[in-house]
Motif scaffolding. Structure first.
Motif, mmCIF file in Angstrom:
data_model
loop_
_atom_site.group_PDB
_atom_site.id
_atom_site.type_symbol
_atom_site.label_atom_id
_atom_site.label_comp_id
_atom_site.label_asym_id
_atom_site.label_seq_id
_atom_site.Cartn_x
_atom_site.Cartn_y
_atom_site.Cartn_z
ATOM 1 N N LEU A 6 0.982 -0.808 0.445
ATOM 2 C CA LEU A 6 0.127 -0.140 -0.011
ATOM 3 C C LEU A 6 0.978 0.884 -0.443
ATOM 4 C CD1 LEU A 6 -2.801 -0.636 2.724
ATOM 5 C CD2 LEU A 6 -2.343 -1.573 -0.335
ATOM 6 N N MET A 7 -0.158 2.485 -0.754
ATOM 7 C CA MET A 7 1.169 3.611 -0.693
ATOM 8 C C MET A 7 0.255 4.894 -0.580
ATOM 9 S SD MET A 7 2.626 4.926 -4.171
ATOM 10 C CE MET A 7 4.523 4.231 -4.270
ATOM 11 N N ASP A 25 -5.261 2.972 -6.380
ATOM 12 C CA ASP A 25 -6.910 2.538 -6.075
ATOM 13 C C ASP A 25 -6.660 2.061 -5.070
ATOM 14 O OD1 ASP A 25 -9.005 0.710 -6.219
ATOM 15 O OD2 ASP A 25 -8.204 -0.496 -7.893
ATOM 16 N N GLU A 26 -7.565 2.381 -4.429
ATOM 17 C CA GLU A 26 -7.505 2.517 -2.629
ATOM 18 C C GLU A 26 -5.944 2.012 -2.075
ATOM 19 O OE1 GLU A 26 -11.038 -0.540 -2.365
ATOM 20 O OE2 GLU A 26 -11.952 1.117 -3.434
ATOM 21 N N GLY A 27 -5.104 2.389 -2.223
ATOM 22 C CA GLY A 27 -3.786 2.778 -1.412
ATOM 23 C C GLY A 27 -2.681 1.300 -2.525
ATOM 24 N N GLU A 28 -3.583 0.967 -3.816
ATOM 25 C CA GLU A 28 -2.458 0.469 -4.254
ATOM 26 C C GLU A 28 -2.113 0.687 -5.581
ATOM 27 O OE1 GLU A 28 -2.840 -4.621 -6.559
ATOM 28 O OE2 GLU A 28 -4.822 -3.261 -5.905
ATOM 29 N N ALA A 72 -10.818 9.814 -3.077
ATOM 30 C CA ALA A 72 -10.926 9.713 -1.765
ATOM 31 C C ALA A 72 -8.776 9.542 -1.204
ATOM 32 C CB ALA A 72 -11.419 8.070 -1.649
ATOM 33 N N ASP A 73 -9.142 9.735 0.065
ATOM 34 C CA ASP A 73 -7.809 10.051 0.875
ATOM 35 C C ASP A 73 -6.822 8.666 0.092
ATOM 36 O OD1 ASP A 73 -8.481 11.675 2.273
ATOM 37 O OD2 ASP A 73 -9.520 10.285 4.292
ATOM 38 N N ASP A 74 -7.150 7.460 -0.331
ATOM 39 C CA ASP A 74 -6.103 5.985 -0.381
ATOM 40 C C ASP A 74 -5.877 6.311 -2.054
ATOM 41 O OD1 ASP A 74 -8.762 5.291 -0.636
ATOM 42 O OD2 ASP A 74 -7.801 4.259 0.889
#
Length: 177
Positions: A6-7, A25-28, A72-74
């Motif tokens: 995750l990033m 994408d949602e952290g990915e 979104a935030d991620d």
């Protein structure tokens, strides 16, 4: 099954410029392959038609796929073509905060329907008014709206967005010529 790394958006911003495009994408971290000739040509035609109309009517700005939208935030996504109404423009040198008013995605053979619909839902949840998913093989445009309205237009129909782009009307077939 591999472990997903995750990033954060901040880490995405500071990635070195290696010539590739990325989305979050949602952290990915998702690496975006260069578009094919057909994909790029259709996206360019949509961008041209849309940008000419938007500029002529002073409605806002049309963006290329290099523009990141922080949904979104991620999550940071980049549509093949995007439109933002002028009252929402900020001119900041950061990712646009929120979804575009209109996102256009051209379906490619390398896309999966599930991945593309996941992205469409992210746009709509983040406040996007309308998403056009363009299918080159069938010469159709799937129009999905935040209101829940959902329709597929064939080549002989007109593509319109009266709430966002009053007066805009183009034959679906013309996007593929």
């Amino acid at each position: 099954m591999g472990v997903k790394t995750l990033m954060t958006v901040e880490e995405l911003v500071h990635l070195p410029d290696d010539g590739l495009r990325y989305e979050l994408d949602e952290g990915e971290l998702i690496t975006m392959a260069p578009a094919s000739e057909g994909h790029g040509g259709i996206a360019a035609e949509i961008l041209r038609v849309l940008a000419n109309f938007v500029r002529q009517h002073s409605l806002g700005r049309v963006f290329t796929p290099d523009t990141g939208f922080r949904l979104a935030d991620d999550t940071v996504r980049a549509a093949d073509v995007a439109f933002v109404q002028k009252e929402r423009l900020t001119g900041r040198w950061t990712y646009f905060q929120g979804a575009p008013d209109l996102a256009v995605e051209v379906f490619s053979p390398s896309d999966s329907v599930a991945q593309l619909m996941h992205k469409v839902q992210q746009y709509l949840r983040a406040g996007c008014h309308t998403v056009w998913v363009v299918y080159p093989e069938t010469k159709q445009v799937h129009v999905l709206e935040a209101s829940g309205r959902d329709r597929i237009l064939d080549a002989d129909e007109m593509l319109e967005a009266p709430e966002l782009l009053p007066g805009f009307s183009v034959p679906v077939q013309s996007l593929f010529e």
